[in-house]
Design a protein around this motif. Structure first.
Motif, PDB file in Angstrom:
ATOM      1  N   CYS A  74       0.839  -1.198   0.000  1.00  0.00           N
ATOM      2  CA  CYS A  74       0.000   0.000   0.000  1.00  0.00           C
ATOM      3  C   CYS A  74       0.877   1.252   0.000  1.00  0.00           C
ATOM      4  CB  CYS A  74      -0.912   0.024   1.219  1.00  0.00           C
ATOM      5  SG  CYS A  74      -2.360  -1.037   1.064  1.00  0.00           S
ATOM      6  N   SER A  77      -1.102   8.576  -1.946  1.00  0.00           N
ATOM      7  CA  SER A  77      -1.260   9.296  -3.207  1.00  0.00           C
ATOM      8  C   SER A  77      -0.310  10.488  -3.258  1.00  0.00           C
ATOM      9  CB  SER A  77      -2.701   9.776  -3.378  1.00  0.00           C
ATOM     10  OG  SER A  77      -3.000  10.803  -2.443  1.00  0.00           O
ATOM     11  N   ALA A 132       0.196   0.565  -4.370  1.00  0.00           N
ATOM     12  CA  ALA A 132       1.217   1.397  -5.013  1.00  0.00           C
ATOM     13  C   ALA A 132       1.454   0.986  -6.460  1.00  0.00           C
ATOM     14  CB  ALA A 132       2.518   1.316  -4.228  1.00  0.00           C
ATOM     15  N   PHE A 166      -0.522   6.255  -6.612  1.00  0.00           N
ATOM     16  CA  PHE A 166      -0.093   5.866  -5.271  1.00  0.00           C
ATOM     17  C   PHE A 166       1.358   5.398  -5.313  1.00  0.00           C
ATOM     18  CE2 PHE A 166      -4.697   5.228  -5.418  1.00  0.00           C
ATOM     19  CZ  PHE A 166      -5.086   5.985  -4.317  1.00  0.00           C
TER      20      PHE A 166
END
Length: 260
Positions: A74, A77, A132, A166
């Protein structure tokens, strides 16, 4: 940058399109991607079997932070990075990433001992967090604001939506309060995470970077190569101009790197 500067760089480095981004060059071997993917599948199988997990169920069937996936993919942003800079008045400081991590990230997450990504999720700021699509590699001794500005500029150059782009940025994605219990397993998970993300941005600050002097940064590069990850080298605009002057003045990149 002046057109003459671009032309000089193209002659010296064999690239086009300016200095902000260098794409890595890979051997044109058709079997290489298949070989790398097979190797990463083997790493994934080992990670799941080592944790006694049924791979068909996937990591999502297990609680966050479980042994099978100690490295979360993860990210935050790029839009969030802008907000983080503004809310913490970082545009007025010269804080390094190390200082931001120590004085802000750890302080904000101290009570719950979780990663900043998890903190955002718990506070309902889920729009700021997502899987990501870029891995960001840089030295923590760099000025944090310069790193963020370079990422923002890259998004502009590529026409990426900052709210949907991200990035895996270690101080946000990794729990800064927990140690590594099993280093071998963690490094394999790290390699697999980079492979899953698939693309990386390496930020050089300064243009003859301290990044090359950091053992962990070199390990990240190794993980990128092993995982067959496409990576690009990014420089802040100010560093571009200095690098051009360095080359025009007779400087040679290989000579500078050989002294590291």
């Amino acid at each position: 940058m002046h057109a003459a500067g671009h032309e000089y760089l193209e002659l010296q480095l064999g690239i086009s399109g300016g200095m902000r981004c260098f794409s890595c060059l890979r051997p044109n071997v058709e079997s290489e991607p298949e070989h790398q993917n097979a190797r990463m599948r083997a790493v994934e199988d080992e990670l799941f079997s080592g944790a006694g997990v049924d791979k068909k169920q996937g990591a999502s069937a297990h609680p966050a932070g479980s042994f099978v996936n100690p490295v979360d993919i993860c990210g935050v942003s790029v839009s969030f990075l802008r907000t983080f800079v503004q809310e913490n008045n970082l545009s007025l400081t010269n804080m390094t990433t190390a200082e931001v991590c120590s004085e802000l990230i750890k302080a904000h997450t101290a009570s719950e001992k979780i990663s900043y990504v998890e903190l955002l999720q718990r506070r309902g700021k889920t729009a700021c967090v997502g899987e990501a699509i870029r891995f960001v590699s840089h030295a923590w001794a760099c000025k944090f604001l310069s790193v963020v500005e370079t990422i923002v500029q890259k998004c502009k150059d590529e026409g990426l939506d900052e709210c949907a782009c991200f990035v895996w940025f270690d101080i946000f994605s990794v729990n800064q309060h927990s140690g590594i219990e099993n280093f071998e397993h963690w490094t394999k998970s790290f390699q697999f995470a980079i492979h899953k993300i698939g693309k990386a941005w390496i930020i050089f600050i300064p243009y003859l970077p301290i990044w090359l002097e950091r053992a962990w940064c070199l390990y990240e590069l190794y993980a990128m190569v092993e995982g067959h990850v496409d990576f690009e080298i990014l420089l802040p605009s100010a560093e571009e101009d200095e690098f051009v002057q360095f080359l025009i003045g007779g400087g040679k990149v290989e000579d500078a790197i050989s002294k590291i």
